[in-house]
Design a protein around this motif. Structure first.
Motif, PDB file in Angstrom:
ATOM      1  N   THR A  73       0.924  -0.884  -0.057  1.00 11.36           N
ATOM      2  CA  THR A  73      -0.081   0.002  -0.017  1.00 11.36           C
ATOM      3  C   THR A  73       0.979   1.099  -0.119  1.00 11.36           C
ATOM      4  O   THR A  73       0.574   2.247  -0.756  1.00 11.36           O
ATOM      5  CB  THR A  73      -0.961  -0.220   1.035  1.00 11.36           C
ATOM      6  N   ALA A  74       2.005   1.274   0.633  1.00  6.85           N
ATOM      7  CA  ALA A  74       2.701   2.226   0.903  1.00  6.85           C
ATOM      8  C   ALA A  74       3.691   2.664  -0.416  1.00  6.85           C
ATOM      9  O   ALA A  74       3.574   3.679  -1.089  1.00  6.85           O
ATOM     10  CB  ALA A  74       3.874   1.969   1.645  1.00  6.85           C
ATOM     11  N   GLY A  75       3.972   1.536  -0.987  1.00  5.13           N
ATOM     12  CA  GLY A  75       4.414   1.593  -2.618  1.00  5.13           C
ATOM     13  C   GLY A  75       3.556   2.181  -3.612  1.00  5.13           C
ATOM     14  O   GLY A  75       3.879   2.784  -4.396  1.00  5.13           O
ATOM     15  N   ILE A  95      -1.256  14.731  -2.226  1.00  4.38           N
ATOM     16  CA  ILE A  95      -1.185  14.124  -1.087  1.00  4.38           C
ATOM     17  C   ILE A  95      -2.610  13.542  -0.523  1.00  4.38           C
ATOM     18  O   ILE A  95      -2.759  12.469  -0.276  1.00  4.38           O
ATOM     19  CB  ILE A  95      -0.504  14.821  -0.068  1.00  4.38           C
ATOM     20  N   PRO A  96      -3.578  14.408  -0.545  1.00  5.28           N
ATOM     21  CA  PRO A  96      -5.059  14.014  -0.234  1.00  5.28           C
ATOM     22  C   PRO A  96      -5.382  12.796  -0.887  1.00  5.28           C
ATOM     23  O   PRO A  96      -6.063  11.754  -0.307  1.00  5.28           O
ATOM     24  CB  PRO A  96      -5.874  15.271  -0.235  1.00  5.28           C
ATOM     25  N   LEU A  97      -5.292  12.646  -2.189  1.00  5.27           N
ATOM     26  CA  LEU A  97      -5.727  11.680  -2.994  1.00  5.27           C
ATOM     27  C   LEU A  97      -5.170  10.414  -2.775  1.00  5.27           C
ATOM     28  O   LEU A  97      -5.725   9.311  -2.764  1.00  5.27           O
ATOM     29  CB  LEU A  97      -5.423  11.974  -4.663  1.00  5.27           C
ATOM     30  N   CYS A  98      -3.863  10.418  -2.321  1.00  6.50           N
ATOM     31  CA  CYS A  98      -2.976   9.143  -2.034  1.00  6.50           C
ATOM     32  C   CYS A  98      -3.332   8.763  -0.736  1.00  6.50           C
ATOM     33  O   CYS A  98      -3.543   7.419  -0.409  1.00  6.50           O
ATOM     34  CB  CYS A  98      -1.610   9.605  -2.092  1.00  6.50           C
ATOM     35  N   LEU A  99      -3.913   9.597   0.335  1.00  7.49           N
ATOM     36  CA  LEU A  99      -4.408   9.340   1.426  1.00  7.49           C
ATOM     37  C   LEU A  99      -5.798   8.438   1.366  1.00  7.49           C
ATOM     38  O   LEU A  99      -6.055   7.391   1.897  1.00  7.49           O
ATOM     39  CB  LEU A  99      -4.298  10.531   2.521  1.00  7.49           C
ATOM     40  N   SER A 224      -0.348   4.415   3.674  1.00  7.60           N
ATOM     41  CA  SER A 224      -0.311   5.470   2.272  1.00  7.60           C
ATOM     42  C   SER A 224       0.465   6.487   2.979  1.00  7.60           C
ATOM     43  O   SER A 224       1.279   7.300   2.205  1.00  7.60           O
ATOM     44  CB  SER A 224      -1.825   5.858   2.080  1.00  7.60           C
ATOM     45  N   LEU A 225       0.264   7.091   4.064  1.00  5.86           N
ATOM     46  CA  LEU A 225       0.839   8.166   4.807  1.00  5.86           C
ATOM     47  C   LEU A 225       2.591   8.117   4.731  1.00  5.86           C
ATOM     48  O   LEU A 225       3.222   8.627   4.439  1.00  5.86           O
ATOM     49  CB  LEU A 225       0.578   8.867   5.906  1.00  5.86           C
ATOM     50  N   PHE A 229       5.490   9.725   2.888  1.00  9.27           N
ATOM     51  CA  PHE A 229       6.697  10.276   3.725  1.00  9.27           C
ATOM     52  C   PHE A 229       8.015   9.633   3.078  1.00  9.27           C
ATOM     53  O   PHE A 229       8.961  10.259   3.092  1.00  9.27           O
ATOM     54  CB  PHE A 229       6.625   9.866   5.094  1.00  9.27           C
ATOM     55  N   TRP A 230       7.983   8.383   2.877  1.00  8.13           N
ATOM     56  CA  TRP A 230       9.085   7.394   2.328  1.00  8.13           C
ATOM     57  C   TRP A 230       9.456   8.148   0.790  1.00  8.13           C
ATOM     58  O   TRP A 230      10.835   8.386   0.625  1.00  8.13           O
ATOM     59  CB  TRP A 230       8.666   6.081   1.861  1.00  8.13           C
ATOM     60  N   ALA A 231       8.641   8.440  -0.127  1.00  9.49           N
ATOM     61  CA  ALA A 231       8.920   9.163  -1.188  1.00  9.49           C
ATOM     62  C   ALA A 231       9.740  10.319  -1.185  1.00  9.49           C
ATOM     63  O   ALA A 231      10.833  10.637  -1.703  1.00  9.49           O
ATOM     64  CB  ALA A 231       7.874   9.238  -2.252  1.00  9.49           C
ATOM     65  N   LEU A 232       9.154  11.073   0.072  1.00  7.89           N
ATOM     66  CA  LEU A 232       9.750  12.513   0.190  1.00  7.89           C
ATOM     67  C   LEU A 232      11.019  12.376   0.940  1.00  7.89           C
ATOM     68  O   LEU A 232      11.995  13.202   0.713  1.00  7.89           O
ATOM     69  CB  LEU A 232       8.951  13.438   0.950  1.00  7.89           C
ATOM     70  N   HIS A 233      11.012  11.415   2.116  1.00  7.47           N
ATOM     71  CA  HIS A 233      12.185  11.397   2.695  1.00  7.47           C
ATOM     72  C   HIS A 233      13.707  11.010   2.063  1.00  7.47           C
ATOM     73  O   HIS A 233      14.677  11.432   2.284  1.00  7.47           O
ATOM     74  CB  HIS A 233      12.258  10.416   3.974  1.00  7.47           C
ATOM     75  N   TYR A 234      13.313  10.035   1.197  1.00  7.81           N
ATOM     76  CA  TYR A 234      14.384   9.493   0.038  1.00  7.81           C
ATOM     77  C   TYR A 234      14.519  10.074  -1.332  1.00  7.81           C
ATOM     78  O   TYR A 234      15.176   9.725  -1.727  1.00  7.81           O
ATOM     79  CB  TYR A 234      14.197   7.751   0.040  1.00  7.81           C
TER      80      TYR A 234
END
Length: 330
Positions: A73-75, A95-99, A224-225, A229-234
């Motif tokens: 789900t995160a991926g 971001i709201p759409l992804c959540l 999803s959150l 975060f993963w995509a932005l952090h890395y």
């Protein structure tokens, strides 16, 4: 009757907290580079994805269910985020759409489990593969890296001159909310009842299916959150982001004393398990332990996390029963 000091001392979540403290003290004293600000920031930042998903996963496992699709789900969330950004959509809309997408993924899992009566382990193994496959269809082998700087700075930056990541403060807020819900509300107490005996909870008037459905939705939302975060952090959105993260989340939650059968555990123990696992992985990296060996250690910890609480409870029961057994009958 309140637990005796000895009973509290051998509770598994207390043991995990003590192990975390010992590991940190030994690492500060004997592992080169562990205590510098850059490494501590790196440690917490890498552990946050596990910690975020561990919050709803703890409540879900307490209620006797599990979600192994969280990493997929995160991926998927990260993939959709990257694809929409490539199409020129504003990040504030993405971001709201992804959540919302995470909510839908959790809802699918929850409906399959609660309405069709399917086992959550089997369902989420299936959606683990399905969501990852959809992520690959959405983004292919591309990697999207040019997200807005201010969002990347929030996900990867630190608070002032400290080693604490900026994202750590929102995590603390979510942690407090989850702790209050689980340990200080009727809803949380009902989750323990559901996990301990679902049939008895249903006869007691607890709306078991609704509660489990809410937990699956919350888990999908947090997964999803975490993907965002993963995509932005890395600074990279790829379809294979967070691959294998579900193993770390489950290992950390069970390591913290949450009973796989449901009905037992504390959120504090689960978070201690999260950071114990994160600190152990960080130390192994500093000691140049291979990634494959780290996976082996994670697997061993998962076995220990299932076996350890049971042994601790058996010891506690044996000690509690010993005086009664030795009392002479009239």
């Amino acid at each position: 009757m309140a637990d005796s000091p000895l009973a509290r001392a051998i509770r598994w979540d207390t043991v995990v907290g003590a192990l975390l403290l010992v590991l940190l003290l030994m690492s500060f004293g004997f592992v080169d580079g562990f205590g510098n600000a850059l490494n501590l920031s790196f440690l917490i930042g890498n552990t946050l994805p596990i910690a975020l998903i561990a919050l709803p996963m703890t409540l879900l496992v307490v209620a006797g269910e599990i979600d192994l699709s969280v990493a997929s789900t995160a991926g998927l969330s990260g993939s959709v985020m990257g694809a929409l950004w490539n199409q020129g959509m504003a990040i504030e809309t993405i971001i709201p759409l992804c959540l919302l997408l995470g909510v839908v993924c959790g809802l699918v899992n929850g409906l399959l489990v609660t309405r069709l009566g399917l086992p959550s382990l089997a369902v989420t193994i299936g959606t683990l593969a399905a969501y990852r496959g959809i992520a690959q269809i959405v983004l292919g082998s591309d990697a999207v890296t040019d997200f807005p700087t201010q969002y990347q700075d929030f996900a990867a930056g630190s608070i002032g001159d400290t080693f604490l990541p900026r994202a750590f403060l929102p995590f603390l807020v979510l942690l407090v909310i989850a702790a209050v819900v689980l340990h200080a509300t009727p809803f949380g107490r009902s989750l323990f009842a559901v996990g301990a005996n679902e049939e008895a909870a249903r006869f007691a008037g607890i709306r078991v299916k609704r509660q489990k459905l809410l937990l699956f939705v919350a888990t999908g939302f947090m997964a999803s959150l975490t993907g965002i975060f993963w995509a932005l952090h890395y600074a990279s959105a790829r379809y294979d982001n967070a691959t294998g993260l579900e193993l770390s989340v489950v290992a950390a939650v069970l390591l913290g004393g949450i009973d796989f059968d449901g009905g037992k555990g504390t959120l504090g123990g689960a978070i201690a398990g999260v950071f114990l696992l994160g600190a152990a992985q960080n130390v192994m990296s500093l000691l140049n332990v291979s990634a494959q060996s780290q996976i082996v250690v994670t697997g061993v910890l998962l076995v220990v996390s299932v076996l350890g609480p049971r042994v601790a409870r058996q010891i506690s029961v044996a000690r509690a029963g010993r005086p009664a057994a030795s009392t002479p009958t009239s």
